[in-house]
Design a protein around this motif. Structure first.
Motif, PDB file in Angstrom:
ATOM      1  N   ASN A  15      -2.572  -4.747  -0.961  1.00 17.05           N
ATOM      2  CA  ASN A  15      -2.049  -4.903   0.370  1.00 17.05           C
ATOM      3  C   ASN A  15      -3.147  -4.930   1.411  1.00 17.05           C
ATOM      4  O   ASN A  15      -3.348  -3.993   2.159  1.00 17.05           O
ATOM      5  CB  ASN A  15      -1.092  -3.740   0.622  1.00 17.05           C
ATOM      6  CG  ASN A  15       0.007  -4.174   1.546  1.00 17.05           C
ATOM      7  OD1 ASN A  15      -0.133  -5.187   2.227  1.00 17.05           O
ATOM      8  ND2 ASN A  15       1.073  -3.424   1.585  1.00 17.05           N
ATOM      9  N   VAL A  50      -4.091  -2.062  -4.665  1.00 17.88           N
ATOM     10  CA  VAL A  50      -2.782  -1.608  -5.113  1.00 17.88           C
ATOM     11  C   VAL A  50      -2.561  -2.351  -6.411  1.00 17.88           C
ATOM     12  O   VAL A  50      -2.930  -3.507  -6.525  1.00 17.88           O
ATOM     13  CB  VAL A  50      -1.680  -2.017  -4.101  1.00 17.88           C
ATOM     14  CG1 VAL A  50      -0.314  -1.674  -4.637  1.00 17.88           C
ATOM     15  CG2 VAL A  50      -1.890  -1.349  -2.761  1.00 17.88           C
ATOM     16  N   GLY A  51      -2.010  -1.688  -7.408  1.00 19.74           N
ATOM     17  CA  GLY A  51      -1.708  -2.412  -8.638  1.00 19.74           C
ATOM     18  C   GLY A  51      -2.268  -1.732  -9.860  1.00 19.74           C
ATOM     19  O   GLY A  51      -2.391  -0.515  -9.898  1.00 19.74           O
ATOM     20  N   PRO A 115       5.781   7.711 -10.115  1.00 15.21           N
ATOM     21  CA  PRO A 115       4.652   8.032  -9.244  1.00 15.21           C
ATOM     22  C   PRO A 115       4.891   9.201  -8.274  1.00 15.21           C
ATOM     23  O   PRO A 115       6.021   9.544  -7.966  1.00 15.21           O
ATOM     24  CB  PRO A 115       4.453   6.726  -8.452  1.00 15.21           C
ATOM     25  CG  PRO A 115       5.782   6.054  -8.452  1.00 15.21           C
ATOM     26  CD  PRO A 115       6.383   6.404  -9.772  1.00 15.21           C
ATOM     27  N   HIS A 116       3.751   9.781  -7.870  1.00 16.63           N
ATOM     28  CA  HIS A 116       3.735  10.704  -6.735  1.00 16.63           C
ATOM     29  C   HIS A 116       3.874   9.811  -5.522  1.00 16.63           C
ATOM     30  O   HIS A 116       2.955   9.069  -5.186  1.00 16.63           O
ATOM     31  CB  HIS A 116       2.395  11.453  -6.735  1.00 16.63           C
ATOM     32  CG  HIS A 116       2.134  12.250  -5.482  1.00 16.63           C
ATOM     33  ND1 HIS A 116       0.911  12.224  -4.845  1.00 16.63           N
ATOM     34  CD2 HIS A 116       2.914  13.086  -4.776  1.00 16.63           C
ATOM     35  CE1 HIS A 116       0.956  13.033  -3.788  1.00 16.63           C
ATOM     36  NE2 HIS A 116       2.155  13.560  -3.724  1.00 16.63           N
ATOM     37  N   MET A 117       5.051   9.817  -4.912  1.00 15.57           N
ATOM     38  CA  MET A 117       5.331   8.864  -3.846  1.00 15.57           C
ATOM     39  C   MET A 117       5.858   9.575  -2.624  1.00 15.57           C
ATOM     40  O   MET A 117       6.832  10.322  -2.726  1.00 15.57           O
ATOM     41  CB  MET A 117       6.366   7.854  -4.339  1.00 15.57           C
ATOM     42  CG  MET A 117       6.719   6.803  -3.318  1.00 15.57           C
ATOM     43  SD  MET A 117       8.000   5.681  -3.901  1.00 15.57           S
ATOM     44  CE  MET A 117       7.067   4.584  -4.943  1.00 15.57           C
ATOM     45  N   VAL A 142       0.989   6.947  -2.832  1.00 16.54           N
ATOM     46  CA  VAL A 142       1.774   6.282  -3.884  1.00 16.54           C
ATOM     47  C   VAL A 142       0.846   6.048  -5.054  1.00 16.54           C
ATOM     48  O   VAL A 142       0.007   5.150  -5.010  1.00 16.54           O
ATOM     49  CB  VAL A 142       2.295   4.887  -3.473  1.00 16.54           C
ATOM     50  CG1 VAL A 142       3.243   4.359  -4.538  1.00 16.54           C
ATOM     51  CG2 VAL A 142       2.983   4.887  -2.153  1.00 16.54           C
TER      52      VAL A 142
END
Lengths: 196, 251
Positions: A15, A50-51, A115-117, A142
């Motif tokens: 992102n 991200v990814g 995930p820890h989100m 995230v």
């Protein structure tokens, strides 16, 4: 601060827009690039991501960025996967990283949801990156993998266990959370990086 | 401590928010960017934009809206409505969205979930599920609750998690619009069944309902629309209330 040449490394992972917009809100027009020459000549470099780790490392290698990034001498800020790729290795697809931080990225156990989100608190803050940020303020995370606490840890966070929310070694800085999505706290941290 | 998230949901049509927004202190209650900034300022932890634009040609206005919102907003936001291909998702993420929410298209083509997860990461794939409880069974509905599928809610959510969903947004059609509270018993069952976050939706009427869904419903986040748009509940007072109940919130 506004005349600085800030380069966001573009390697098709993640992102980049959000980081770009966050800097624009600070009055900076960042350059988004994968060109070695452009990155080398930047005043500051931001390495987002991200990814998936193995996919992202391949993408870096394709552009020769795996060799370039560890050689940079200006302040570099890795964000989220960017931070994890700056480590020695990751349990995610057994990926070899850039080796800037001599640390192994591990997967959270399924003791709690992964995930820890969401928004979690920054603890034990150190250094110029956290100037003006009060301990226990919230940042947005995230991630399913984490960097253990080490001597390079600038700030920690707790989810299942204490892990590194931020790292620093020489000119290399990193955040596991997303400063570009962390409200006023994130703005302060980005400002601090730019003012380094 | 990881906090529970409060998520206002905005319906957008042709790039403007619609339906049930009553903000006297905004210049233009239909301006999605202004409304988003207001909620962020109030302490919303995330926002969801649901595109109810009917036609394909109008999608361009959604992308423009996402870009405008992303330029202004420094909290995460999700875009949903009418997303059916990885290309749709790529365009929205490139415009600055953090996550996308898929619903009917995922039920019709479950592989879409895994395609999106492997290409963009699970963290940006929210699977939204509308379900109705009747005759002893929770059944999944499509097209905004108009089409029954015969699919069992629990089977579908397990499947969505297995395929790589990063989060589940569950709306109980029995509770939606009633303002009598969320479907906490079912939410708790879902939350224990899967290992990904569950967002509760449908039924918010007062502050206690939010506390109940976080405690009894074990929800990780709670989404609501009208109670926020009509200022029946204001986010700062909601968060202070939740904090007084020892529920971790970001203030």
């Amino acid at each position: 601060m506004k005349d600085q040449k800030i380069v966001i490394i573009d390697y098709d992972a993640g992102n980049i827009q959000s980081v770009k917009y966050a800097l624009e809100r600070l009055g900076i027009t960042p350059i988004v690039s994968k060109e070695e020459e452009v990155i080398r000549n930047a005043d500051k470099v931001i390495f987002p991501g991200v990814g998936e780790a193995a996919w992202a490392m391949n993408s870096l290698r394709k552009n020769g960025l795996d060799l370039l990034i560890p050689q940079l001498t200006q302040p570099v800020l890795g964000i989220c996967l960017g931070m994890q790729l700056m480590c020695e290795s990751s349990e995610e697809s057994n990926t070899k990283g850039l080796g800037i931080f001599p640390l192994e990225v591990k997967r959270f156990t399924n003791e709690r949801k992964v995930p820890h989100m969401g928004w979690n608190q920054l603890e034990k803050l150190n250094g110029a990156l956290f100037k003006g940020v009060v301990a226990m303020e919230f940042a947005y995370f995230v991630h399913s993998y984490y960097v253990p606490v080490s001597e390079d840890t600038l700030a920690s966070c707790n989810y299942i266990l204490d892990f590194s929310a931020s790292l620093q070694k020489n000119n290399f800085y990193a955040c596991q959370f997303h400063p570009e999505k962390s409200g006023a706290v994130g703005v302060q941290i980005l400002k601090n990086f730019i003012n380094l | 401590m990881l906090s529970k998230r409060i998520i206002p949901c905005l319906d957008v049509k042709d790039g403007r928010t619609v339906k049930g927004v009553n903000f006297v202190d905004l210049r233009d209650a239909g301006d999605a960017v202004e409304l988003a900034a207001y909620y962020a300022e109030q302490g919303a932890d995330e926002l969801v934009f649901l595109d109810i634009t009917a036609t394909h040609e109008k999608r361009k206005t959604l992308v423009e809206l996402v870009q405008k919102v992303a330029k202004e907003l420094n909290i995460p936001f999700t875009v949903g409505g009418g997303i059916s291909t990885p290309e749709d998702v790529g365009v929205l993420l490139n415009a600055g969205a953090d996550k996308v929410s898929i619903n009917s298209s995922a039920v019709r083509n479950p592989n879409l979930i895994s395609e999106l997860a492997s290409r963009f990461g699970s963290q940006c794939v929210v699977v939204a599920v509308d379900a109705r409880f009747a005759a002893g069974k929770w059944e999944v509905y499509l097209n905004g609750g108009r089409l029954a599928t015969g699919i069992d809610l629990f089977d579908w959510i397990l499947e969505a998690e297995r395929l790589g969903a990063g989060e589940i947004l569950f709306t109980s059609m029995n509770h939606d619009g009633t303002k009598n509270g969320f479907a906490n018993e079912t939410l708790a069952k879902l939350s224990e069944m899967v290992n990904i976050p569950i967002i509760a939706s449908g039924g918010a009427g007062n502050r206690e309902h939010f506390a109940d869904t976080f405690i009894e419903g074990k929800a990780d986040a709670a989404l609501a629309a009208s109670v926020f748009h009509f200022k029946e509940i204001e986010i700062p007072s909601l968060k202070n209330y939740l904090k007084s109940k020892n529920i971790p919130v970001r203030i």
